[in-house]
Write a protein that holds these residues in place. Structure first.
Motif, PDB file in Angstrom:
ATOM      1  N   ARG A  39      55.559  21.009  13.438  1.00 43.85           N
ATOM      2  CA  ARG A  39      56.069  21.673  12.093  1.00 43.85           C
ATOM      3  C   ARG A  39      55.417  20.337  11.918  1.00 43.85           C
ATOM      4  NH1 ARG A  39      60.816  20.524  13.264  1.00 43.85           N
ATOM      5  NH2 ARG A  39      61.865  19.508  11.859  1.00 43.85           N
ATOM      6  N   TYR A  72      57.914  28.952  10.722  1.00 44.47           N
ATOM      7  CA  TYR A  72      57.377  27.590  10.123  1.00 44.47           C
ATOM      8  C   TYR A  72      58.342  26.577  10.418  1.00 44.47           C
ATOM      9  CZ  TYR A  72      56.242  22.625   7.939  1.00 44.47           C
ATOM     10  OH  TYR A  72      55.949  21.809   7.837  1.00 44.47           O
ATOM     11  N   LYS A  88      61.424  26.759  12.811  1.00 48.01           N
ATOM     12  CA  LYS A  88      61.300  27.028  14.138  1.00 48.01           C
ATOM     13  C   LYS A  88      60.198  26.105  15.124  1.00 48.01           C
ATOM     14  CE  LYS A  88      63.548  31.308  15.532  1.00 48.01           C
ATOM     15  NZ  LYS A  88      63.577  32.486  15.611  1.00 48.01           N
ATOM     16  N   MET A  89      59.424  25.766  15.131  1.00 51.02           N
ATOM     17  CA  MET A  89      58.315  24.472  15.225  1.00 51.02           C
ATOM     18  C   MET A  89      58.710  23.592  14.892  1.00 51.02           C
ATOM     19  SD  MET A  89      54.810  25.138  13.563  1.00 51.02           S
ATOM     20  CE  MET A  89      54.043  27.373  13.704  1.00 51.02           C
ATOM     21  N   ILE A  90      58.528  22.092  16.654  1.00 54.83           N
ATOM     22  CA  ILE A  90      59.164  21.628  16.906  1.00 54.83           C
ATOM     23  C   ILE A  90      58.080  20.371  16.585  1.00 54.83           C
ATOM     24  CG2 ILE A  90      60.463  20.378  19.233  1.00 54.83           C
ATOM     25  CD1 ILE A  90      60.971  23.097  19.627  1.00 54.83           C
ATOM     26  N   GLU A  94      59.349  27.859  20.820  1.00 57.60           N
ATOM     27  CA  GLU A  94      59.632  27.499  18.931  1.00 57.60           C
ATOM     28  C   GLU A  94      60.202  28.270  19.327  1.00 57.60           C
ATOM     29  OE1 GLU A  94      55.415  28.044  20.793  1.00 57.60           O
ATOM     30  OE2 GLU A  94      56.763  26.951  21.203  1.00 57.60           O
ATOM     31  N   HIS A  95      60.251  29.404  20.019  1.00 59.07           N
ATOM     32  CA  HIS A  95      61.181  30.901  19.606  1.00 59.07           C
ATOM     33  C   HIS A  95      62.880  31.306  20.169  1.00 59.07           C
ATOM     34  CE1 HIS A  95      56.584  32.865  19.254  1.00 59.07           C
ATOM     35  NE2 HIS A  95      56.250  31.770  20.280  1.00 59.07           N
ATOM     36  N   GLU A 149      54.753  27.609  25.247  1.00 55.75           N
ATOM     37  CA  GLU A 149      54.970  28.084  24.121  1.00 55.75           C
ATOM     38  C   GLU A 149      55.886  29.338  24.215  1.00 55.75           C
ATOM     39  OE1 GLU A 149      52.436  28.368  21.749  1.00 55.75           O
ATOM     40  OE2 GLU A 149      51.560  26.376  22.625  1.00 55.75           O
ATOM     41  N   HIS A 168      54.271  33.043  14.510  1.00 53.71           N
ATOM     42  CA  HIS A 168      55.465  31.707  14.551  1.00 53.71           C
ATOM     43  C   HIS A 168      56.487  31.519  13.397  1.00 53.71           C
ATOM     44  CE1 HIS A 168      52.317  31.294  17.362  1.00 53.71           C
ATOM     45  NE2 HIS A 168      53.517  30.180  18.072  1.00 53.71           N
ATOM     46  N   THR A 191      54.304  22.553  22.824  1.00 53.08           N
ATOM     47  CA  THR A 191      54.855  23.789  21.754  1.00 53.08           C
ATOM     48  C   THR A 191      54.095  23.793  19.938  1.00 53.08           C
ATOM     49  OG1 THR A 191      56.988  24.419  20.469  1.00 53.08           O
ATOM     50  CG2 THR A 191      56.070  22.261  21.325  1.00 53.08           C
TER      51      THR A 191
END
Length: 236
Positions: free
Chosen positions: A157, A183, A185-187, A128-129, A125, A181, A154
């Motif tokens: 997206r 969106y 930056k999500m993978i 995504e940051h 986790e 979170h 993670t």
């Protein structure tokens, strides 16, 4: 913040503000406490950690790092949010957890300092940051010994993850603070797989994590449409 550090100051501030609540089982970090046994057992099942040197990247308040130390691992937890690290250190003292240390250092800096030093590296986790997730993946690969394991988790997206991880978890159910979170930056699993290949990590296993809000039960599955984990290994 130095431009060479792969971190978002806003993200660090966000988690620092919540640092005192890391070990409150009914706080915003409750989901991390609830999923921790699943993650720990999955990691330990693939790469038994007792007696091993383990690095936890982006350890926060030490939920996973502490539990791995209690399994018999020699654990170093690293993060750039110093308030969270102080909470992790205090918890280890209060709980009497042996075999865990914490340090404020970036994963890239540690990779330059201690290459090929760990049997197992976990990075849960966190990707995504950060501004450059590929850089974190590469540093994790550099830190693990040949034949060692690197674990990532993670969030995908996808439209489903937007609905479940942001709208559902943050705004409807209140499982996480709003704004946890972003969106964009999500993978996607395909993107993380590409980062792993570029870092010469071989993907061994992929698992999804699912949640039933009525029973408050989490479980692992083959469904990677929202939360997912990768188990990778560095070739000998």
């Amino acid at each position: 913040m130095n431009d060479t550090v792969n971190a978002d100051p806003a993200e660090l501030a966000k988690f620092s503000e919540l640092a005192h609540r890391w070990w409150d089982m009914e706080s915003e970090f409750r989901p991390l406490h609830e999923i921790n046994p699943l993650r720990l057992d999955w990691i330990d099942g693939l790469a038994p950690i007792s007696g091993r040197r383990v690095l936890d990247v982006g350890c926060g308040g030490g939920i996973l790092a502490d539990s791995m130390a209690r399994k018999g691992a020699d654990v170093l937890g690293i993060d750039l949010a110093d308030k969270a690290l102080k909470v992790a250190q205090l918890h280890a003292l209060e709980a009497g957890t042996r075999g865990v240390k914490y340090r404020e250092v970036s994963v890239e800096a540690l990779a330059a300092e201690q290459p090929a030093s760990f049997d197992v590296v976990t990075c849960m986790e966190m990707l995504e940051h950060v501004p450059q997730p590929a850089s974190v993946v590469k540093a994790c690969a550099d830190l693990v010994k040949p034949g060692g394991w690197v674990f990532f988790s993670t969030i995908n997206r996808s439209p489903k993850s937007f609905l479940f991880a942001i709208v559902g978890a943050e705004y409807v159910l209140g499982l996480l603070p709003r704004g946890t979170h972003e969106y964009q930056k999500m993978i996607r699993p395909s993107e993380l797989a590409a980062h792993c290949r570029a870092a010469a990590l071989d993907l061994q296993q992929t698992r999804g994590m699912e949640y039933n809000p009525l029973t408050r039960r989490y479980w692992l599955s083959a469904n990677t449409s929202v939360n997912y984990m990768f188990a990778t290994r560095k070739p000998l």
